[in-house]
Motif scaffolding. Structure first.
Motif, PDB file in Angstrom:
ATOM      1  N   ASN A  33       0.831  -1.210   0.000  1.00  0.00           N
ATOM      2  CA  ASN A  33       0.000   0.000   0.000  1.00  0.00           C
ATOM      3  C   ASN A  33       0.862   1.256   0.000  1.00  0.00           C
ATOM      4  OD1 ASN A  33      -2.300  -1.559   0.060  1.00  0.00           O
ATOM      5  ND2 ASN A  33      -2.647  -1.331   2.257  1.00  0.00           N
ATOM      6  N   SER A  34       1.938   1.219   0.768  1.00  0.00           N
ATOM      7  CA  SER A  34       2.857   2.365   0.809  1.00  0.00           C
ATOM      8  C   SER A  34       3.520   2.573  -0.546  1.00  0.00           C
ATOM      9  CB  SER A  34       3.929   2.140   1.889  1.00  0.00           C
ATOM     10  OG  SER A  34       3.341   2.072   3.171  1.00  0.00           O
ATOM     11  N   ALA A  35       3.916   1.461  -1.184  1.00  0.00           N
ATOM     12  CA  ALA A  35       4.533   1.553  -2.511  1.00  0.00           C
ATOM     13  C   ALA A  35       3.553   2.153  -3.515  1.00  0.00           C
ATOM     14  CB  ALA A  35       4.982   0.166  -2.977  1.00  0.00           C
ATOM     15  N   TYR A  36       2.295   1.759  -3.425  1.00  0.00           N
ATOM     16  CA  TYR A  36       1.278   2.296  -4.337  1.00  0.00           C
ATOM     17  C   TYR A  36       1.110   3.799  -4.126  1.00  0.00           C
ATOM     18  CZ  TYR A  36      -3.181   2.882  -6.758  1.00  0.00           C
ATOM     19  OH  TYR A  36      -4.171   3.308  -7.602  1.00  0.00           O
ATOM     20  N   GLU A  37       1.049   4.205  -2.866  1.00  0.00           N
ATOM     21  CA  GLU A  37       0.896   5.630  -2.556  1.00  0.00           C
ATOM     22  C   GLU A  37       2.074   6.458  -3.044  1.00  0.00           C
ATOM     23  OE1 GLU A  37       0.287   5.643   1.636  1.00  0.00           O
ATOM     24  OE2 GLU A  37      -1.732   4.762   1.511  1.00  0.00           O
ATOM     25  N   ASN A  38       3.251   5.810  -3.150  1.00  0.00           N
ATOM     26  CA  ASN A  38       4.449   6.493  -3.641  1.00  0.00           C
ATOM     27  C   ASN A  38       4.654   6.302  -5.146  1.00  0.00           C
ATOM     28  OD1 ASN A  38       5.300   7.538  -1.107  1.00  0.00           O
ATOM     29  ND2 ASN A  38       6.087   5.507  -0.544  1.00  0.00           N
ATOM     30  N   ASN A  39       3.576   5.861  -5.827  1.00  0.00           N
ATOM     31  CA  ASN A  39       3.577   5.672  -7.284  1.00  0.00           C
ATOM     32  C   ASN A  39       4.503   4.553  -7.754  1.00  0.00           C
ATOM     33  OD1 ASN A  39       1.796   7.871  -7.446  1.00  0.00           O
ATOM     34  ND2 ASN A  39       3.496   9.322  -7.603  1.00  0.00           N
ATOM     35  N   SER A  40       4.905   3.681  -6.846  1.00  0.00           N
ATOM     36  CA  SER A  40       5.717   2.519  -7.223  1.00  0.00           C
ATOM     37  C   SER A  40       4.765   1.352  -7.487  1.00  0.00           C
ATOM     38  CB  SER A  40       6.717   2.175  -6.114  1.00  0.00           C
ATOM     39  OG  SER A  40       7.598   3.247  -5.867  1.00  0.00           O
ATOM     40  N   TYR A  41       4.075   1.431  -8.612  1.00  0.00           N
ATOM     41  CA  TYR A  41       2.992   0.488  -8.875  1.00  0.00           C
ATOM     42  C   TYR A  41       3.488  -0.932  -9.127  1.00  0.00           C
ATOM     43  CZ  TYR A  41       0.684   4.974  -9.463  1.00  0.00           C
ATOM     44  OH  TYR A  41       0.209   6.259  -9.258  1.00  0.00           O
ATOM     45  N   ASP A  42       4.655  -1.055  -9.753  1.00  0.00           N
ATOM     46  CA  ASP A  42       5.190  -2.394 -10.011  1.00  0.00           C
ATOM     47  C   ASP A  42       5.562  -3.094  -8.706  1.00  0.00           C
ATOM     48  OD1 ASP A  42       6.025  -4.367 -12.020  1.00  0.00           O
ATOM     49  OD2 ASP A  42       8.023  -4.013 -11.222  1.00  0.00           O
ATOM     50  N   ALA A  43       6.152  -2.339  -7.778  1.00  0.00           N
ATOM     51  CA  ALA A  43       6.498  -2.913  -6.473  1.00  0.00           C
ATOM     52  C   ALA A  43       5.241  -3.290  -5.700  1.00  0.00           C
ATOM     53  CB  ALA A  43       7.338  -1.910  -5.672  1.00  0.00           C
ATOM     54  N   ALA A  44       4.225  -2.433  -5.762  1.00  0.00           N
ATOM     55  CA  ALA A  44       2.959  -2.727  -5.092  1.00  0.00           C
ATOM     56  C   ALA A  44       2.331  -3.990  -5.664  1.00  0.00           C
ATOM     57  CB  ALA A  44       1.999  -1.553  -5.239  1.00  0.00           C
ATOM     58  N   LYS A  45       2.323  -4.079  -6.997  1.00  0.00           N
ATOM     59  CA  LYS A  45       1.770  -5.257  -7.665  1.00  0.00           C
ATOM     60  C   LYS A  45       2.486  -6.527  -7.206  1.00  0.00           C
ATOM     61  CE  LYS A  45       3.550  -6.771 -11.248  1.00  0.00           C
ATOM     62  NZ  LYS A  45       4.229  -6.915 -12.550  1.00  0.00           N
ATOM     63  N   GLY A  46       3.816  -6.481  -7.129  1.00  0.00           N
ATOM     64  CA  GLY A  46       4.589  -7.642  -6.705  1.00  0.00           C
ATOM     65  C   GLY A  46       4.220  -8.106  -5.309  1.00  0.00           C
ATOM     66  N   GLY A  47       4.008  -7.149  -4.401  1.00  0.00           N
ATOM     67  CA  GLY A  47       3.626  -7.500  -3.034  1.00  0.00           C
ATOM     68  C   GLY A  47       2.247  -8.126  -2.970  1.00  0.00           C
ATOM     69  N   TYR A  48       1.291  -7.536  -3.683  1.00  0.00           N
ATOM     70  CA  TYR A  48      -0.076  -8.079  -3.682  1.00  0.00           C
ATOM     71  C   TYR A  48      -0.102  -9.488  -4.268  1.00  0.00           C
ATOM     72  CZ  TYR A  48      -1.496  -3.215  -2.831  1.00  0.00           C
ATOM     73  OH  TYR A  48      -1.656  -1.960  -2.298  1.00  0.00           O
ATOM     74  N   LEU A  49       0.649  -9.704  -5.355  1.00  0.00           N
ATOM     75  CA  LEU A  49       0.699 -11.034  -5.971  1.00  0.00           C
ATOM     76  C   LEU A  49       1.345 -12.050  -5.033  1.00  0.00           C
ATOM     77  CD1 LEU A  49       1.678 -10.214  -9.666  1.00  0.00           C
ATOM     78  CD2 LEU A  49      -0.509 -11.100  -8.844  1.00  0.00           C
ATOM     79  N   GLN A  50       2.329 -11.594  -4.274  1.00  0.00           N
ATOM     80  CA  GLN A  50       2.981 -12.476  -3.300  1.00  0.00           C
ATOM     81  C   GLN A  50       1.971 -12.971  -2.272  1.00  0.00           C
ATOM     82  OE1 GLN A  50       6.396 -10.729  -1.393  1.00  0.00           O
ATOM     83  NE2 GLN A  50       6.683 -12.437   0.012  1.00  0.00           N
ATOM     84  N   ILE A  51       1.085 -12.082  -1.838  1.00  0.00           N
ATOM     85  CA  ILE A  51       0.046 -12.467  -0.872  1.00  0.00           C
ATOM     86  C   ILE A  51      -0.923 -13.456  -1.502  1.00  0.00           C
ATOM     87  CG2 ILE A  51      -1.892 -11.639   0.512  1.00  0.00           C
ATOM     88  CD1 ILE A  51      -0.390  -8.975   0.791  1.00  0.00           C
ATOM     89  N   ILE A  52      -1.362 -13.176  -2.728  1.00  0.00           N
ATOM     90  CA  ILE A  52      -2.301 -14.063  -3.404  1.00  0.00           C
ATOM     91  C   ILE A  52      -1.704 -15.446  -3.607  1.00  0.00           C
ATOM     92  CG2 ILE A  52      -3.385 -14.484  -5.665  1.00  0.00           C
ATOM     93  CD1 ILE A  52      -4.061 -11.521  -5.764  1.00  0.00           C
ATOM     94  N   ASN A  53      -0.407 -15.512  -3.887  1.00  0.00           N
ATOM     95  CA  ASN A  53       0.257 -16.800  -4.099  1.00  0.00           C
ATOM     96  C   ASN A  53       0.309 -17.649  -2.836  1.00  0.00           C
ATOM     97  OD1 ASN A  53       0.713 -16.275  -6.807  1.00  0.00           O
ATOM     98  ND2 ASN A  53       2.745 -15.417  -6.473  1.00  0.00           N
ATOM     99  N   THR A  54       0.096 -17.026  -1.662  1.00  0.00           N
ATOM    100  CA  THR A  54       0.046 -17.804  -0.415  1.00  0.00           C
ATOM    101  C   THR A  54      -1.340 -18.388  -0.181  1.00  0.00           C
ATOM    102  OG1 THR A  54      -0.603 -15.927   0.997  1.00  0.00           O
ATOM    103  CG2 THR A  54       1.759 -16.267   0.623  1.00  0.00           C
ATOM    104  N   GLY A  55      -2.318 -17.973  -1.006  1.00  0.00           N
ATOM    105  CA  GLY A  55      -3.671 -18.501  -0.855  1.00  0.00           C
ATOM    106  C   GLY A  55      -4.641 -17.554  -0.199  1.00  0.00           C
ATOM    107  N   TYR A  56      -4.168 -16.384   0.220  1.00  0.00           N
ATOM    108  CA  TYR A  56      -5.043 -15.387   0.848  1.00  0.00           C
ATOM    109  C   TYR A  56      -5.666 -14.486  -0.216  1.00  0.00           C
ATOM    110  CZ  TYR A  56      -3.355 -16.520   5.526  1.00  0.00           C
ATOM    111  OH  TYR A  56      -3.063 -17.166   6.696  1.00  0.00           O
TER     112      TYR A  56
END
Length: 252
Positions: A33-56
């Motif tokens: 969320n912090s990365a997204y707010e700082n316009n680092s959309y690729d980093a934000a995307k990577g974090g969100y995908l990491q969470i989804i890959n755990t099954g959440y």
């Protein structure tokens, strides 16, 4: 007695792992969320995908991931995750609003499902998270074994009776919640719709590359799946029917 100690230790370790996973996921989500707010959309995307890959998953996770892809001009991915979010949270205004914006930007307009049915809410209740009911099952199993250990060590007849029957009830509920976990995961993964991820495709009259082309669809198009074989999907779009290769789409 050694078996009982083993089971109690196993449950305690499982709960500790689940708790650590929850904390780790919260940490990754907040960092994304912090990365997204700082316009680092690729980093934000990577974090969100990491969470989804755990099954959440959650509507907030799918919404934020869709927003990240939207900012990166990947409309097909944005539409995919907005649609996934609506499976978790039918009728969500933010998801519907963002889908309508995407719909204006793609060539082949798709309908946005705004209605909410009773069956949707049942899935929502059961599908709070892939691990929600699984964690509940572990906690209930832990409670069952603690109560069973009290039953074995207690000298009071009344306490023995109470702890024995309560442990049985907790164990039965743990089985039920485990079933809920399996059922919700199956329902949320089951989909009759898909999104096109290639710039465009010719929808064929038959499941063959040499078949006649019925009509053309563009990236981001949402299609209903009617039938499938090993390589092809029979789809419907705006009352038109045809076949496309599975490698060109992703299921919602």
């Amino acid at each position: 007695m050694p078996k009982l100690k083993f089971f109690v230790c196993y449950i305690l370790i499982s709960i500790s792992i689940c708790a650590n996973n929850e904390l780790n996921i919260d940490s990754i989500f907040n960092a994304s969320n912090s990365a997204y707010e700082n316009n680092s959309y690729d980093a934000a995307k990577g974090g969100y995908l990491q969470i989804i890959n755990t099954g959440y998953f959650s509507k907030e996770l799918y919404l934020n991931l869709g927003n990240s892809y939207f900012k990166m001009d990947s409309l097909a991915h944005a539409i995919l995750f907005y649609e996934k979010g609506l499976k978790v949270s039918p009728g969500n205004e933010s998801l519907i609003h963002n889908l309508k914006i995407c719909n204006k930007l793609i060539k082949d307009k798709s309908s946005v499902n705004e209605s909410v049915h009773i069956s949707d809410w049942i899935v929502v209740f059961l599908g709070k998270s892939t691990n929600y009911w699984a964690n509940s099952s572990i906690w209930l199993m832990f409670m069952s074994f603690i109560l069973l250990s009290l039953f074995l060590f207690s000298k009071s007849a009344l306490l023995k009776k109470a702890t024995f029957y309560t442990s049985i009830v907790a164990f039965c509920f743990s089985i039920v919640t485990f079933y809920f976990s399996w059922f919700s995961n199956t329902k949320l993964k089951d989909s009759n719709y898909c999104i096109l991820f290639t710039p465009y495709t010719w929808v064929k009259a038959e499941p063959s590359e040499n078949a006649e082309s019925n009509f053309k669809l563009h990236e981001g198009s949402k299609m209903k799946i009617i039938d499938e074989n090993e390589k092809w999907l029979e789809i419907s779009f705006d009352d038109k029917i045809g076949w496309i290769e599975k490698k060109e789409v992703q299921r919602i």
